[in-house]
Design a protein around this motif. Structure first.
Motif, mmCIF file in Angstrom:
data_model
loop_
_atom_site.group_PDB
_atom_site.id
_atom_site.type_symbol
_atom_site.label_atom_id
_atom_site.label_comp_id
_atom_site.label_asym_id
_atom_site.label_seq_id
_atom_site.Cartn_x
_atom_site.Cartn_y
_atom_site.Cartn_z
ATOM 1 N N LEU A 162 -0.837 1.906 8.476
ATOM 2 C CA LEU A 162 -1.214 1.626 7.435
ATOM 3 C C LEU A 162 -0.993 0.575 6.260
ATOM 4 C CD1 LEU A 162 -1.746 5.478 6.372
ATOM 5 C CD2 LEU A 162 -3.623 3.864 7.013
ATOM 6 N N ALA A 163 0.559 0.438 6.364
ATOM 7 C CA ALA A 163 1.077 -0.605 5.675
ATOM 8 C C ALA A 163 0.651 -2.015 6.060
ATOM 9 C CB ALA A 163 2.666 -0.619 5.792
ATOM 10 N N PHE A 164 0.288 -2.150 7.452
ATOM 11 C CA PHE A 164 0.161 -3.459 8.320
ATOM 12 C C PHE A 164 -1.298 -3.786 7.563
ATOM 13 C CE2 PHE A 164 -2.230 -5.796 11.526
ATOM 14 C CZ PHE A 164 -1.341 -6.672 11.579
ATOM 15 N N PHE A 165 -2.128 -2.743 7.382
ATOM 16 C CA PHE A 165 -3.480 -2.914 6.751
ATOM 17 C C PHE A 165 -3.449 -3.001 5.387
ATOM 18 C CE2 PHE A 165 -4.710 -1.676 11.284
ATOM 19 C CZ PHE A 165 -5.335 -2.775 11.405
ATOM 20 N N GLY A 166 -2.219 -2.866 4.651
ATOM 21 C CA GLY A 166 -2.274 -3.196 3.346
ATOM 22 C C GLY A 166 -2.479 -1.913 2.509
ATOM 23 N N LEU A 167 -2.316 -0.686 3.245
ATOM 24 C CA LEU A 167 -2.388 0.751 2.688
ATOM 25 C C LEU A 167 -1.193 1.475 2.913
ATOM 26 C CD1 LEU A 167 -5.791 1.447 4.010
ATOM 27 C CD2 LEU A 167 -5.328 0.877 1.613
ATOM 28 N N PRO A 168 0.067 0.835 2.203
ATOM 29 C CA PRO A 168 1.290 1.770 2.265
ATOM 30 C C PRO A 168 1.205 3.252 1.819
ATOM 31 C CG PRO A 168 1.463 -0.016 0.622
ATOM 32 C CD PRO A 168 0.032 -0.232 1.342
#
Length: 248
Positions: A162-168
């Motif tokens: 999720l952090a990789f896709f900008g959703l940390p």
């Protein structure tokens, strides 16, 4: 045969295929000695990294993390190599620990000493509880701990993706109550993993595994202790963050 929550410990080690002819058996004392050796190597490596690695030495830290992961993975499947790979793993793991601890100490002075003391206290307490047979390593107990570890791994993987896709998942690392509760649960599971490791090592001694498995058992304990230490540091950091917010 008992199964450890530590992924580096596997039932095959106690299977009928283990060649024990003419080999000296592993002992508790021997395992303790090897564990102390690996801990000493990791500590020296960590202190060196803390003192001499600059703050921007990200490539060195990343290499140490990848190297420790690869060596640990190989050791898990080629246990006969553990007398060599165990110390090498401790060196690379120590580099990461030194960098991580240095960064944590810079943000929150005194936190490393607290985390080391708590890790040691948890280890000793659970060892005493295990030796006193206050905790019984039953199949149900084992399945619960292994299942909890699997859930934690999936949780961390989901957070990374999720952090990789900008959703940390901000609450995971922040100092709010949700993050603290999560860290407490993970520390608790890591602590229970130690109990399963103690049981597995005891079974190895009882079943007369060859002496080289002392290195492998020491490696597995180092893996769990490092995990426990890292999670305790994260928990203490979240507590301090929350304390700073409440003081404002």
């Amino acid at each position: 045969m008992d199964r450890s929550a530590n992924p580096a410990l596997r039932d095959e080690l106690f299977g009928p295929g283990e060649d024990r002819a003419g080999a000296k058996p592993m002992t508790i004392r021997g395992t303790i000695d090897k564990t102390l050796v690996l801990l000493a190597i990791a500590m020296v490596s960590a202190v060196a990294a803390w003192k001499f690695l600059p703050a921007d030495a990200i490539p060195v830290i990343l290499v140490s993390v990848v190297a420790a992961f690869v060596i640990g993975f190989v050791t898990s499947f080629y246990t006969a190599w553990s007398p060599v790979t165990g110390p090498v793993f401790a060196v690379f793991e120590g580099i990461f620990l030194g960098a991580f601890s240095g960064a944590a100490e810079a943000l929150y002075p005194g936190i490393v000493a607290q985390a080391v003391a708590l890790t040691f206290a948890v280890f000793v307490l659970l060892l005493l509880i295990f030796r006193a047979r206050l905790i019984r390593v039953t199949e149900k107990f084992r399945l619960i701990v292994v299942g909890a570890m699997g859930a934690i791994i999936l949780f961390y993987l989901a957070a990374i993706v999720l952090a990789f896709f900008g959703l940390p998942l901000g609450f995971v690392n922040e100092g709010g109550w949700p993050g603290i509760v999560i860290s407490v649960i993970i520390v608790f599971v890591a602590s229970l993993s130690l109990v399963l490791d103690f049981d597995y090592i005891e079974q190895g001694v009882t079943n007369g595994l060859p002496k080289r498995h002392e290195w492998y058992a020491a490696f597995t304990l180092l893996v769990t202790l490092v995990w426990l230490y890292l999670e305790i540091v994260r928990l203490l950091m979240k507590i301090r963050m929350l304390a700073q917010v409440l003081r404002r």
